[in-house]
Design an enzyme around this catalytic site. Structure first.
Site, short mmCIF file in Angstrom:
data_model
loop_
_atom_site.label_atom_id
_atom_site.label_comp_id
_atom_site.label_asym_id
_atom_site.label_seq_id
_atom_site.Cartn_x
_atom_site.Cartn_y
_atom_site.Cartn_z
N GLU A 45 0.86 -1.18 0.00
CA GLU A 45 0.00 0.00 0.00
C GLU A 45 0.90 1.23 0.00
OE1 GLU A 45 -2.70 -0.11 3.29
OE2 GLU A 45 -3.32 -2.16 2.81
N ASP A 56 -5.34 8.43 10.51
CA ASP A 56 -3.96 8.02 10.82
C ASP A 56 -3.51 8.47 12.20
OD1 ASP A 56 -3.51 6.76 8.34
OD2 ASP A 56 -3.31 8.72 7.40
#
Length: 254
Positions: A45, A56
């Site tokens: 990824e 995140d």
């Protein structure tokens, strides 16, 4: 057949690695990809950095901020990856937020991904129903798999809808928190893994968030097809650089 689907058919538990493009240094993107494939990773990824990364944790947020300071942009990433299929054969997925893709133009973005050999996209802030109604035809036109996220809070009905729209794997978020490495999983997470496994979904599941070592990888893949490691890898690459990749991968899956 899309490289992701081919990989999902292999008779093994898959190890996927997330890293931030343009980090620690702007031109590290391709060397990191090549070294990860050499070390035996199954899928990658590639994080497209964004200034407001909602899902995140601090490690990946910091890497995004640094990559943007280094000069990473969507155009720069496509430039870096233009010849990637001359040296790399494993599935490559771009993970990023929808805003930069909209700014580039959704169809233009998908077309470019197809041209350089990207296999799929993970866009955490693109709701599955919006994708299904407005963008699915474009993704399919360019042979791209769009990967959707589920969490312990996702309803059974929504999971079934995501499964019906998915043509690759489902990204199974291990907990309701942001990304970050953990040393092990608790009872609640193991119960969640078992519950999803019992649903017998059409799309295989790959677990992300909180995978950092062999123990968490093995726990996550007991019921799922594979696991994704992000924060722990990003932290390692900052501390040890590309030379640390082989040991990192071998420590997870000897």
């Amino acid at each position: 057949m899309n490289r992701i689907n081919k990989k999902l058919q292999e008779n093994k538990k898959l190890l996927s690695i997330y890293f931030t493009a343009g980090y620690p240094n702007l031109e590290d993107t391709v060397p990191i990809i090549e070294r990860l494939e050499e070390s035996g990773v199954d899928m990658l990824e590639i994080g497209l950095p964004f200034s407001d990364p909602l899902a995140d944790g601090p490690t990946i947020q910091q890497s995004s901020t640094q990559a943007l300071k280094n000069g990473m942009t969507t155009v720069k990433l496509f430039e870096q990856l233009k010849d990637i299929r001359k040296t790399v054969s494993i599935p490559l997925i771009i993970m990023g937020y929808f805003n930069p893709m909209m700014q580039y133009g959704v169809e233009a973005f998908c077309k470019k991904c197809s041209e350089i050999g990207i296999d799929g996209l993970i866009i955490p802030d693109l709701p599955v129903d919006v994708y299904h109604e407005q963008y699915q035809e474009i993704f399919e036109k360019y042979g791209l798999i769009n990967v959707f996220l589920i969490t312990p809070q996702t309803s059974k009905e929504r999971i079934n809808f995501i499964d019906s729209v998915s043509n690759g794997f489902i990204y199974m978020v291990s907990s309701a928190s942001v990304t970050g490495a953990k040393s092990n999983f608790g009872d609640a997470q193991n119960t969640y893994f078992q519950r999803i496994d019992a649903m017998k979904l059409k799309a295989p599941q790959i677990v992300g968030f909180g995978i950092s070592n062999a123990d968490t990888f093995n726990a996550a893949t007991k019921y799922a097809k594979g696991a994704i490691i992000g924060s722990a890898f990003v932290k390692m690459i900052k501390e040890k650089g590309i030379e640390g990749i082989d040991k990192f991968v071998k420590d997870i899956r000897p």
